[in-house]
Design an enzyme around this catalytic site. Sequence first.
Site, PDB file in Angstrom:
ATOM      1  N   GLU A  44       0.834  -1.197   0.000  1.00  0.00           N
ATOM      2  CA  GLU A  44       0.000   0.000   0.000  1.00  0.00           C
ATOM      3  C   GLU A  44       0.881   1.264   0.000  1.00  0.00           C
ATOM      4  OE1 GLU A  44      -3.580   1.755   2.909  1.00  0.00           O
ATOM      5  OE2 GLU A  44      -2.380   0.009   3.499  1.00  0.00           O
ATOM      6  N   LYS A 113      -9.121   2.469  -2.216  1.00  0.00           N
ATOM      7  CA  LYS A 113      -9.363   1.753  -0.965  1.00  0.00           C
ATOM      8  C   LYS A 113     -10.801   2.024  -0.530  1.00  0.00           C
ATOM      9  CE  LYS A 113      -7.148   1.086   3.573  1.00  0.00           C
ATOM     10  NZ  LYS A 113      -5.972   1.474   4.386  1.00  0.00           N
ATOM     11  N   CYS A 167      -5.538  -3.248   2.149  1.00  0.00           N
ATOM     12  CA  CYS A 167      -5.380  -3.379   3.606  1.00  0.00           C
ATOM     13  C   CYS A 167      -6.690  -3.552   4.363  1.00  0.00           C
ATOM     14  CB  CYS A 167      -4.585  -2.197   4.133  1.00  0.00           C
ATOM     15  SG  CYS A 167      -3.881  -2.500   5.786  1.00  0.00           S
ATOM     16  N   SER A 194       0.300  -3.003   7.172  1.00  0.00           N
ATOM     17  CA  SER A 194      -0.200  -3.503   8.450  1.00  0.00           C
ATOM     18  C   SER A 194       0.944  -3.515   9.456  1.00  0.00           C
ATOM     19  CB  SER A 194      -0.776  -4.916   8.271  1.00  0.00           C
ATOM     20  OG  SER A 194      -1.286  -5.412   9.476  1.00  0.00           O
ATOM     21  N   SER A 355      -8.842 -60.916   9.162  1.00  0.00           N
ATOM     22  CA  SER A 355      -7.922 -61.625   8.273  1.00  0.00           C
ATOM     23  C   SER A 355      -6.466 -61.495   8.680  1.00  0.00           C
ATOM     24  CB  SER A 355      -8.083 -61.088   6.848  1.00  0.00           C
ATOM     25  OG  SER A 355      -7.637 -59.736   6.780  1.00  0.00           O
ATOM     26  N   GLY A 356      -6.161 -60.523   9.551  1.00  0.00           N
ATOM     27  CA  GLY A 356      -4.765 -60.224   9.847  1.00  0.00           C
ATOM     28  C   GLY A 356      -4.209 -59.152   8.931  1.00  0.00           C
ATOM     29  N   GLY A 357      -5.092 -58.580   8.075  1.00  0.00           N
ATOM     30  CA  GLY A 357      -4.683 -57.496   7.190  1.00  0.00           C
ATOM     31  C   GLY A 357      -5.023 -56.134   7.774  1.00  0.00           C
ATOM     32  N   LEU A 358      -4.646 -55.089   7.054  1.00  0.00           N
ATOM     33  CA  LEU A 358      -4.804 -53.720   7.552  1.00  0.00           C
ATOM     34  C   LEU A 358      -6.263 -53.322   7.759  1.00  0.00           C
ATOM     35  CD1 LEU A 358      -2.166 -51.664   5.523  1.00  0.00           C
ATOM     36  CD2 LEU A 358      -2.382 -51.732   8.013  1.00  0.00           C
ATOM     37  N   ASN A 439     -13.691 -65.720  -5.828  1.00  0.00           N
ATOM     38  CA  ASN A 439     -14.936 -65.143  -5.331  1.00  0.00           C
ATOM     39  C   ASN A 439     -15.760 -66.125  -4.514  1.00  0.00           C
ATOM     40  OD1 ASN A 439     -14.310 -62.712  -6.452  1.00  0.00           O
ATOM     41  ND2 ASN A 439     -15.694 -62.877  -8.195  1.00  0.00           N
ATOM     42  N   TRP A 473     -11.878 -53.395  -6.122  1.00  0.00           N
ATOM     43  CA  TRP A 473     -11.088 -54.538  -5.664  1.00  0.00           C
ATOM     44  C   TRP A 473     -11.804 -55.209  -4.475  1.00  0.00           C
ATOM     45  CZ3 TRP A 473      -7.630 -57.278  -8.016  1.00  0.00           C
ATOM     46  CH2 TRP A 473      -6.778 -58.121  -7.311  1.00  0.00           C
ATOM     47  N   THR A 475     -15.242 -58.348  -3.915  1.00  0.00           N
ATOM     48  CA  THR A 475     -16.142 -59.300  -4.554  1.00  0.00           C
ATOM     49  C   THR A 475     -17.578 -58.850  -4.366  1.00  0.00           C
ATOM     50  OG1 THR A 475     -14.631 -61.143  -4.203  1.00  0.00           O
ATOM     51  CG2 THR A 475     -16.933 -61.692  -4.566  1.00  0.00           C
TER      52      THR A 475
END
Length: 634
Positions: A44, A113, A167, A194, A355-358, A439, A473, A475
Amino acid sequence: MNYIRVGTACPTTRVADIQYNTEQICKLLEQGFSLNTKLLVFPELCITSYTCGDLFLQQQLIEQAKRALQVICTQSIGKDMLIVVGAPLHYLNALYNCAFVIFEGKVLGIIPKSFIPNYTEFYEKRWFSEGNNIIDKEVDLPFQNKIPFGINLIFSSGYYKFSFEICEDLWVVIPPSSNAVLAGANIIGNLSASNELVSKSNYRRDLVLSQSARCYCAYLYASSGVFESTTDLVFSGHMLISENGSLLKENRRFERENEIITAIVDVDRLNNERLRNTSFRTHSFKMPYDFIDIKFQYSNTEIAVFDRFVDKHPFVPSDPKYRQERCEEIFNIQTAGLAKRIQHSGAKKAVIGISGGLDSTLALLVVIKTFDMLGLSRENIVTVTMPGFGTTDRTYNNAVELCMKLNTDLREINIVNASLQHFKDIGHPAEIHDVTYENVQARERTQILMDIANKENGLVIGTGDLSELALGWCTYNGDHMSMYGINSSIPKTLVRYLVEYAALYVFDKVISDILLDVIDTPVSPELLPKDKNGEISQKTEDIIGPYELHDFFLYYFIRQGATPEKICFLAIHAFQGTYSEEEIKKWFNKFISRFFTQQFKRSALPDGPKVGTISLSPRGDWRMPSDASMNSWI
C-alpha cells in the site's frame, strides 16, 4: 493446465523519498520478470511510503507520485507482467489511497481503498476519503487519459481474472474481494500497510487463509516493510500467498533488503471448486453493483520451472502432529457413526471378519473403541477368522493373537471344505485358480458373517476401504457387502497411519507389536494358494498397481476434477525418482479402467460414515452411471 506464477514484493523505502522508492520498485520489477512472474503485487502507498502523515496533503508529493507512475509504466514495457503498485490519487476534491494496475506501459485501471481505518493507531481519514461508492469513473493522468477508476474493476487474460483491494478492506465484515470473486475474479491481491503487534501476524495470516477459502480464490498479501516511519509503529513487510485456504508461500518478516516471493497458482482447481459449490453459484447473482471486465493479453503464461509443492500422499498430513490429530478425529467420526447404528438397530453384538490385514484390523479397533465408549462388553464383539487356501501363518497368527489380547469372542471357521463343496456343486475344478475360485471364498466368508449376525442379533461390520471401492477390488456381494462399512471413505494410504496411530498412542505394547507387524505385512486378499515357502503369493499391488499412486489419482480425479493430462503431470512431478513416466501412465490407465467398469459395486454400497473430503457413496458425493464410457479419460 492454467497454472500461473504470481508474486508479492516489498521494496526498501525512504519515507516521502519518491525517487528512491521508485528505483527500488523498478529493481523488483526486473527481479520479478527474471522469475517469470505474471503478477507482482506491491504494498500500500509504496511509491510515497505509507507513513507520510500530513505530507500527503502536499501538492509536491502528489505530483511526484504521478511522475513515478509514468516511470514504472515505462519500466513495465516488454515485461508481460501485471504490476500493481500503491499511490495517492487526487480526484475531484478528495484524496484516495489507490492500487494502480499496470501492464505493458499502460495503467489498465485504478482501484481506490474502500474502507479507511480511523481507530486506535490509524487515522487515515485525516487525509484519504473512502472509495466504496466509486464505480464506473474515469481519471486522467499527465501521461494517459480515460483510465477506469472504481472498486468494480476486474482484469482478465483468458482464464486468469484479477481484482485488488487495500489493507483494511480485508478486515471489514464484507470485503470488496467477496464481491469481486462472485463476478469471476479468481486471483485477489491486497496492497497493505499492516503494523506489527504481538500476535497480529497470526491473525493476519488467518484472515488471508480464510478469505481465500471462502472465496475459492488465490489471495496475495503484500505489506509495507521495516523502513516505514517508526514514530509510533513498526512494520514488518509481511507477505503471504494463499490458495483456497492453503498457504503456498510466506516470507520471513522484518527483512531489511528488497524482497520478493512467488508461487504457482492452480486456477483450474479454483474454478472447479466454484463449479461444485452450488451456494457459490447462487450468490453470483446477488452483487451490489456491476463489474467492468478490463481485458489484456499475456503473450505467454508457461511455467519455466514448476516448483509448486505436490504432495504424493494428499490424504495423509505430512506434519506428524497434525497427522496424529487427524487420526484421532477420524477414529472419533467412525466410532460416533458405529455407536449410533448399534443403538438405533438394537443390535446386541458386532460381527467382524478378521484376516490379519490392515483393513479388518482398523475396523476391529474402531469396534473396540465404540464398545468401550458405550460401556459394552468386548465379549459381545464376535471376531471370526476364516482360513482359506491362501491364508498364511503370519496373517492367521496376527489375527488370532490380536483378537485374544483384545478379549473378543474369537471364532475360527475354516472355509476350505465348504469352498470345495461349492466348487463341486457348480462344476468348477478346484485346480483352476480363476476369478470364480477367488470369489467363492469371498462370498463364503460373507455368508458366514451374515448368518452369525442373524443368529447372534448382531451387525456385520464392513472392512473395505475407499481405495478398494475406487478400484472395485472387492467381490460383489462378498466382502463388498456388510451392514455398516466403517472404512468406506478411508483410503489405503491413510489406513496404515490410523493403525500406526493406534499402535503408538492407544494400546499397550503387546497389542502395539501385533499392529506394527500387520502394517508391515504385504496387502493381499489371500485367495490364491501360498507359495512353496508358505508366504503370500497374491500381492495386490503387483496386480493392480501401487496404492499410493491410485490414491493420488483418486484425489485429483474426484476432488479436483482434473484432466488425465494434469493428473499424470502432477504424479510425474510428485513421484519423480520413484516411478517412471511410463509406469505412472500405465497405472493411471489401469485406475481409470477399473474405476469406470466397477461403478456397479459402488452403486450398491452399504451405509458408512464419510470422514474426509472424498466419499464414493451413491447417496452422497458420487453418483455415476454404471455403464458410463471411459474412452474420454484413457
